[in-house]
Design an enzyme around this catalytic site. Structure first.
Site, short mmCIF file in Angstrom:
data_model
loop_
_atom_site.label_atom_id
_atom_site.label_comp_id
_atom_site.label_asym_id
_atom_site.label_seq_id
_atom_site.Cartn_x
_atom_site.Cartn_y
_atom_site.Cartn_z
N ASP A 405 92.10 -57.37 -62.95
CA ASP A 405 93.34 -58.01 -63.39
C ASP A 405 94.42 -56.97 -63.65
OD1 ASP A 405 94.82 -60.38 -64.47
OD2 ASP A 405 94.73 -59.17 -66.31
N GLU A 458 94.21 -57.12 -58.24
CA GLU A 458 95.42 -57.93 -58.38
C GLU A 458 96.56 -56.93 -58.59
OE1 GLU A 458 97.91 -60.97 -61.17
OE2 GLU A 458 96.50 -59.53 -61.98
#
Length: 734
Positions: A405, A458
């Site tokens: 993330d 990401e």
């Protein structure tokens, strides 16, 4: 370094009595010495305040009475070297016989301490935290924690009535590790660490290495051990022999708490497998399952990096879910959040009273927008904590990939900061060099130890080499989320079809860079919350047109170079925005149009998996050609994909609201092109406009270019697979 100072014997004993000694084993436990005659005499000291009588109980049952000295400390001496014993303490009419933590040697060795200090202990979870084990002749739990700024650390919990004065831990010197083996502490015991800070405060902290935590809002750590026996050996063997870039991958992103309310890890096994198999996805991706205090964070503010959230069951329950998914042929990806952590006082923040896991400079150690703290990636022990955590999920839970993330927030020192709010790196640049080295190490180590897994970034910027190997100065990820494609394509598809012809570049600019990295195309949870609307609700027109748009868009997405990810609910046309507080609108499947969309996604995935041109050479630019001539229509986007064995598949999308009949389209080779997918099929809710299952490309006499007249339904995508049979039938297609 750990806190150490010279003290008198009286001060030493007073600190033992207060449970504040940094080396309690130097005072308590068994201490052999030779007398003047050369005999070995062993002095045993224990702390049992308020006891009426205390005795040493040897393994043969013999007892040695002890004498109270001071501060609740009792002492006895026997002839000979130290031997195994337990301690009897009498309080009125009650007797308690327990083991003595202070007669045991450390449970960590010098090699462990060296590797921890270097940040290279690849099995850190086996030596830090709480581990039920046999230590010598006794059963109990070994506790170990890193707290280098502490003056004293003690274990508090169910085993001592949450009074830690009787269980101070031993400092292992410059390593900053504190250690204690406590006999008789069993699985299920709740505990925390009580830490004396440099400025004299006692603070209570959950174990950073705990493998189980209480269900929030409770915050204690829990002693646990796995008894799970894996059954996925065949899956793991196959995985190790595969290269993910050359495999089909369509990912179903799931938030465990809201997929279906009330289901735990084990309850979810059958319905999740049934649904994923029906819809044909190759993988599920679970939003973060590591323990987190606030459910509204969706798991992205982690307090227990090694503890699967107990909201849905035990760690072995999660193992069972993953094992069963593997048995059904479904891979498992987990969201991983090494970019930041919350400020909750019970967890990592200022863990030993000072900045420890977080960078001490707030310009590097705090996300002001998110109200969270940033790891100190340059500190070896912190880097080791995170790298080992990635390995822990692969080793202990057999996951197949980590989606990392917020990588962009880690890469740049000026991320979401104004001028003057950030400090340049040593070269004067904006890159966070320590975070970059950490990501390279995490990726390289994970791939080295667990071949066949995937590491997915990401990453929303144009940072170079995200999926390049680390030995070529890349970050070493296997895949990167294509956020540019996501933003551009959603902007396009939300437009009314009459305006799309002026914005073709929003759908096709991604072709320019599609092979610069190994990409995943994501329609994730972030795109269907906070006023962004669900995927179907983004589409223009009435409900039928919205569903047609959605089918055309998904088939275009699945045909585009890159792997695919779709958030739960979009596969059946969820109309409302996602909320973690309620389950998906499964009732929509009672409506035929939404049931047909679900069946379309199943057919889409099945056809995708069967068509190797769509995935076998995803990272190879020579496998892709944009099509168009001899006619051009800005609402029609067409391209060809090729596999490594001569297979060819053409993707043609008509994003206008008008059917195009007999549109001349140039193909790479002549012959029969079988219509293997048509989003306008009546079975999917369309009107069955198409090409009667095939189109025929004839070579034009002037240029030798094969051309076919193709019928393109309004708001549709077709997949056309070239047939290798050289015979080209003479037929007419409308």
């Amino acid at each position: 370094m750990s806190y150490v100072e010279d003290v008198t014997e009286a001060e030493d004993w007073a600190r033992i009595a207060a449970g504040a000694h940094h080396a309690p084993h130097d005072v308590l436990g068994a201490h052999p010495a030779e007398d003047a005659a050369g005999r070995t005499l062993t002095t045993i000291r224990v702390r049992r305040p308020l006891a009426d009588e205390v005795s040493v109980v040897f393994a043969d049952g013999k007892r040695l009475p002890m004498t109270h000295t001071a501060h609740g400390i009792w002492e006895a001496r026997h002839e000979g070297p130290p031997v195994a014993y337990r301690v009897s303490a009498v309080y009125g009419d009650d007797e308690s016989v327990t083991g003595d933590p202070y007669r045991h040697l450390p449970t960590l060795g010098d090699i462990d301490l060296h590797l921890i200090a270097e940040g290279r202990h690849e099995r850190l979870w086996e030596v830090l935290g709480a581990h039920p084990r046999a230590h010598g002749s006794e059963l109990g739990t070994a506790f170990a924690v890193w707290a280098p700024n502490a003056r004293s650390v003690r274990v508090v919990g169910d085993h001592n009535g949450w009074d830690g004065t009787g269980h101070p831990m031993r400092s292992l010197g410059a390593s900053g590790i504190w250690e204690l083996f406590i006999p008789d502490v069993t699985i299920g015991t709740r505990y925390k660490y009580e830490i004396l800070t440099r400025d004299g405060r006692w603070i209570l902290k959950a174990d950073p290495m705990a493998q189980l935590a209480q269900t929030p809002p409770e915050t204690a750590s829990v002693v646990t051990a796995s008894a799970y026996v894996w059954q996925d050996g065949a899956w793991m063997t196959r995985r190790a022999a595969t290269h993910a870039v050359a495999q089909p991958m369509s990912v179903y992103e799931v938030h465990l708490g809201s997929w279906r309310h009330g289901l735990g890890y084990r309850d979810m096994v059958e319905p999740l497998i049934e649904h994923v198999q029906a819809t044909g996805f190759t993988h599920v991706e679970f939003m973060p399952v590591a323990e987190h205090p606030f459910g509204g964070s969706w798991g992205y503010q982690v307090s227990g990096y090694y503890a699967p959230t107990s909201r849905f069951g035990s760690p072995d329950d999660l193992r069972h879910l993953i094992d069963r998914l593997h048995g059904a042929g479904i891979g498992v990806i987990l969201d991983w959040v090494p970019g930041h952590f919350p400020k909750d006082a019970f967890a990592l923040a200022r863990f030993d009273g000072e900045a420890l896991y977080e960078h001490p400079d707030p310009r590097r150690g705090e996300h002001q927008d998110w109200g969270t703290l940033i790891f100190d990636y340059g500190r070896p022990e912190v880097r080791g904590f995170l790298v080992a955590n990635a390995l822990y999920w692969f080793e202990q839970f057999h996951i197949d990939g980590l989606r990392v993330d917020a990588v962009a927030s880690m890469l740049y020192l000026d991320y979401s900061r104004n001028d003057g709010e950030w400090e340049p790196n040593v070269h004067g640049g904006r890159e966070n060099l320590e975070a970059i080295r950490f990501l390279q190490e995490a990726n390289a180590t994970a791939y080295r130890l667990h071949p066949g897994i995937v590491m997915i970034a990401e990453e929303s910027t144009s940072f170079p080499g995200v999926t390049a190997p680390t030995d070529h100065a890349g970050l070493g990820f296997g895949f990167k989320w294509n956020m540019g494609w996501m933003n551009d394509s959603l902007a396009y598809i939300e437009r009314d079809p009459v305006h799309r012809s002026h914005h073709e570049g929003e759908m096709t600019f991604s072709f320019v860079y599609a092979f610069g990295e190994n990409y995943v195309l994501p329609i994730s949870h972030d795109e269907v919350v906070h006023g962004k609307r669900s995927l179907v609700a983004k589409m223009p027109g009435d409900h039928a047109h919205q569903l047609a748009n959605a089918r055309a868009y998904l088939a275009y997405m699945w045909g585009h170079p890159g792997k695919n990810l779709l958030f739960m609910g979009q596969e059946f046309g969820q109309l409302s925005e996602w909320s973690e507080s309620r389950e998906l609108d499964w009732w929509l499947l009672d409506q035929p149009a939404h049931r047909q969309l679900l069946e379309f996604v199943g057919s889409l995935n099945a056809t995708y998996r069967a068509q190797s041109p769509l995935w076998e050479r995803d990272g190879d630019a020579s496998s892709f050609t944009r099509m168009g001539a001899p006619s051009w229509d800005p609402n029609v986007i067409a391209f060809e994909r090729r596999d490594a064995h001569g297979g060819r598949l053409v993707v043609v999308s008509n994003f206008s609201g008008t059917t195009r009949t007999a549109l001349p389209l140039a193909f790479s080779v002549e012959g029969v092109w079988q219509e293997v997918l048509n989003t306008d099929a009546a079975a999917f809710g369309g009107y069955d406009v198409g090409n009667l299952g095939m189109v025929v490309a004839h070579a034009a006499q002037d240029a030798g270019t094969p051309v076919a007249a193709v019928t393109l339904p309004a708001l549709s995508t077709l997949w056309l697979r070239h047939q290798s049979d050289p015979h080209v039938p003479t037929v007419s297609h409308g």
